[in-house]
Design a protein around this motif. Structure first.
Motif, short mmCIF file in Angstrom:
data_model
loop_
_atom_site.label_atom_id
_atom_site.label_comp_id
_atom_site.label_asym_id
_atom_site.label_seq_id
_atom_site.Cartn_x
_atom_site.Cartn_y
_atom_site.Cartn_z
N THR A 191 0.84 -1.19 0.00
CA THR A 191 0.00 0.00 0.00
C THR A 191 0.88 1.24 0.00
O THR A 191 1.94 1.25 0.63
CB THR A 191 -0.95 0.03 1.21
N ALA A 192 0.45 2.25 -0.72
CA ALA A 192 1.12 3.54 -0.71
C ALA A 192 0.33 4.44 0.24
O ALA A 192 -0.82 4.80 -0.05
CB ALA A 192 1.14 4.13 -2.12
N VAL A 193 0.94 4.79 1.37
CA VAL A 193 0.19 5.51 2.39
C VAL A 193 0.19 7.01 2.12
O VAL A 193 1.10 7.56 1.50
CB VAL A 193 0.73 5.22 3.81
N GLN A 194 -0.88 7.64 2.60
CA GLN A 194 -1.05 9.08 2.46
C GLN A 194 -1.11 9.68 3.87
O GLN A 194 -0.67 9.06 4.84
CB GLN A 194 -2.35 9.36 1.70
N THR A 195 -1.60 10.89 3.98
CA THR A 195 -1.98 11.47 5.26
C THR A 195 -3.43 11.92 5.11
O THR A 195 -3.89 12.15 3.98
CB THR A 195 -1.09 12.67 5.67
N PRO A 196 -4.18 12.04 6.23
CA PRO A 196 -3.71 12.11 7.61
C PRO A 196 -3.34 10.75 8.20
O PRO A 196 -3.93 9.74 7.86
CB PRO A 196 -4.92 12.69 8.36
N GLN A 197 -2.35 10.80 9.10
CA GLN A 197 -2.02 9.66 9.92
C GLN A 197 -2.52 10.00 11.32
O GLN A 197 -2.18 11.05 11.86
CB GLN A 197 -0.51 9.40 9.88
N VAL A 198 -3.35 9.12 11.87
CA VAL A 198 -4.10 9.44 13.09
C VAL A 198 -3.69 8.47 14.20
O VAL A 198 -3.62 7.26 13.98
CB VAL A 198 -5.62 9.36 12.85
N PHE A 199 -3.47 9.01 15.41
CA PHE A 199 -2.98 8.19 16.51
C PHE A 199 -3.60 8.60 17.84
O PHE A 199 -3.98 9.77 18.03
CB PHE A 199 -1.45 8.34 16.64
N GLN A 200 -3.65 7.64 18.76
CA GLN A 200 -3.88 7.99 20.15
C GLN A 200 -2.74 8.91 20.56
O GLN A 200 -1.58 8.65 20.28
CB GLN A 200 -3.92 6.75 21.03
N PHE A 201 -3.10 9.99 21.25
CA PHE A 201 -2.11 11.05 21.47
C PHE A 201 -0.94 10.63 22.36
O PHE A 201 0.23 10.77 21.97
CB PHE A 201 -2.78 12.30 22.06
N THR A 202 -1.23 10.13 23.54
CA THR A 202 -0.14 9.83 24.48
C THR A 202 0.83 8.78 23.94
O THR A 202 2.06 8.98 24.01
CB THR A 202 -0.71 9.38 25.84
N PRO A 203 0.36 7.68 23.35
CA PRO A 203 1.31 6.70 22.81
C PRO A 203 2.18 7.24 21.68
O PRO A 203 3.38 6.93 21.62
CB PRO A 203 0.40 5.57 22.31
N ILE A 204 1.62 8.08 20.79
CA ILE A 204 2.45 8.58 19.69
C ILE A 204 3.45 9.61 20.21
O ILE A 204 4.58 9.71 19.70
CB ILE A 204 1.59 9.17 18.53
N LEU A 205 3.07 10.38 21.22
CA LEU A 205 4.02 11.32 21.83
C LEU A 205 5.18 10.57 22.46
O LEU A 205 6.36 10.91 22.25
CB LEU A 205 3.32 12.19 22.87
N GLU A 206 4.87 9.54 23.24
CA GLU A 206 5.92 8.75 23.88
C GLU A 206 6.78 8.04 22.83
O GLU A 206 8.01 7.93 22.99
CB GLU A 206 5.29 7.73 24.82
N ALA A 207 6.16 7.59 21.75
CA ALA A 207 6.91 6.93 20.68
C ALA A 207 7.87 7.92 20.02
O ALA A 207 9.02 7.58 19.70
CB ALA A 207 5.94 6.35 19.65
N HIS A 208 7.41 9.15 19.79
CA HIS A 208 8.28 10.17 19.18
C HIS A 208 9.44 10.51 20.10
O HIS A 208 10.56 10.78 19.63
CB HIS A 208 7.47 11.42 18.85
N ARG A 209 9.19 10.54 21.39
CA ARG A 209 10.28 10.82 22.34
C ARG A 209 11.35 9.74 22.26
O ARG A 209 12.55 10.03 22.30
CB ARG A 209 9.71 10.93 23.75
#
Length: 281
Positions: free
Chosen positions: A206-224
Motif C-alpha cells: 500500500t502507498a500511504v497518504q496522510t492524515p495519519q491518526v494516533f492515540q495522542f499519548t502513545p504517539i508522543l511517547e513513541a516520538h520521544r
C-alpha cells in the motif's frame, strides 16, 4: 490510465456506500490537528520573479493550499487544537516573519480564521520527524487531555471529509490509522546497483497518504523514544510500529499496528511544478 480510472470509480462507490451517515463524535473526544508545513519546498522551484515558492502558501479556492488542507478537517470534525509548523529561521526577526507568513496563509480562508480552536504555531525542526515531535510537545504542554491527533501534510489540500472520517473511526477502534492505496504498477525490490532482488506481491502493498491518526499519548511517547534513536524514520506510522505497537497502554491493553483504510487517488501532495496545475484560484 484505465486502471487509475477504475480505481477512482471504485473508491467513489465504496465511499458513497460507507458514508451515508455523518460520523458522530463521543463526548470524550478531544482532537488535535498537526499541519506539517515547515519544509523548504525544494522540488517545487521558483516563481517568475525568481523568488522561492512556498507551496503551502500558494493561492487556492479563495484561500491557500494550507487553508484548504485545514478546512477539510475543521469542516468535518470538532478540533480543540490546531498546530501548524512553519520554516525555522536563523534569527529572531526572520523567525517572526516566517511565523507571520504561516498565519496569513492559514487564515486566508474566513472559515478557518473564525474557527473556535486553539491555534498554535511552532517553528519546524531540521527534519519532518523533529517538526512533528515539537508539535506533539506543544500539544502536551497546552492540551495534555488530547485523545487523538491527526498529522497531515500542509501541501496536501485535496483531502476529502470522507477520508477524515474513515481515519477517525479506524483510529478510535484500533488506536492508529492511515489512508492507503494499492500500487497500480508491479513493484520490485532492487539492490544498490539497480538489479531486481525481490518480486513483491502488489496485493500486499500500500502507498500511504496522510492524515495519519494516533492515540495522542502513545504517539508522543513513541516520538520521544524515536528522538533518542539513531535510526531515521520515514513517517509517523513507522515510529508507531517501532515504539508503540504491541505495547501496553495506560489501561494495560496492547496497542495494535496501524490500520490502513481506503485512500483517495485525489488526495495527492503538491511536490513538483506540474502539480501546480491542479490548483484553482
Amino acid at each position: 490510465m484505465m486502471i487509475l480510472m477504475m480505481m477512482t470509480i471504485q473508491t467513489s462507490l465504496i465511499l458513497a456506500m460507507t458514508w451515508k451517515t455523518k460520523v458522530t463524535m463521543t463526548n470524550n473526544d478531544e482532537l488535535a490537528l498537526i499541519l506539517v508545513a515547515a519544509g523548504s519546498s525544494a522540488r517545487i522551484g521558483f516563481d517568475k520573479t525568481g523568488s522561492k515558492i512556498k507551496k503551502e502558501y500558494l493561492a487556492m479556492n479563495g484561500g491557500t493550499v494550507l487553508s484548504c488542507a485545514a478546512k477539510a478537517f475543521l469542516s468535518t470534525l470538532n478540533f480543540s487544537t490546531v498546530v501548524v509548523t512553519y520554516p525555522i529561521a536563523s534569527n529572531d526577526q526572520d523567525l517572526k516573519a516566517s511565523e507571520q507568513k504561516s498565519r496569513e496563509a492559514l487564515f486566508a480562508d474566513d472559515f478557518v480564521k473564525n474557527y473556535k480552536a486553539d491555534f498554535i504555531f511552532v517553528p519546524g525542526g531540521k527534519t519532518r520527524q523533529e517538526s512533528v515531535h515539537d508539535a506533539l510537545e506543544a500539544i502536551e504542554e497546552k492540551h495534555p487531555d488530547c485523545s487523538l491527533v491527526f498529522i497531515h501534510d500542509g501541501a496536501r489540500p485535496f483531502l476529502k471529509s470522507e477520508t477524515v472520517e474513515l481515519t477517525y473511526r479506524a483510529a478510535l477502534e484500533f488506536g492508529a490509522s492511515v489512508p492507503g492505496l494499492q500500487p497500480t504498477e508491479t513493484q520490485k525490490k532492487i539492490d544498490e546497483n539497480g538489479f531486481i532482488t525481490k518480486h513483491l506481491v502488489r496485493s500486499s502493498l500500500t502507498a500511504v497518504q496522510t492524515p495519519q491518526v494516533f492515540q495522542f499519548t502513545p504517539i508522543l511517547e513513541a516520538h520521544r523514544k524515536a528522538a533518542e534513536s539513531t535510526k531515521v524514520f520515514t513517517d509517523d506510522t513507522e515510529i508507531w510500529d517501532e515504539f508503540a505497537a504491541k505495547r501496553k497502554n495506560e489501561n494495560g491493553e496492547s496497542l495494535s499496528r496501524v490500520k490502513v483504510v481506503l485512500g483517495d487517488p485525489e488526495n495527492k501532495k503538491i511536490t513538483y511544478p506540474e502539480d501546480l496545475k491542479s490548483l484553482t484560484n
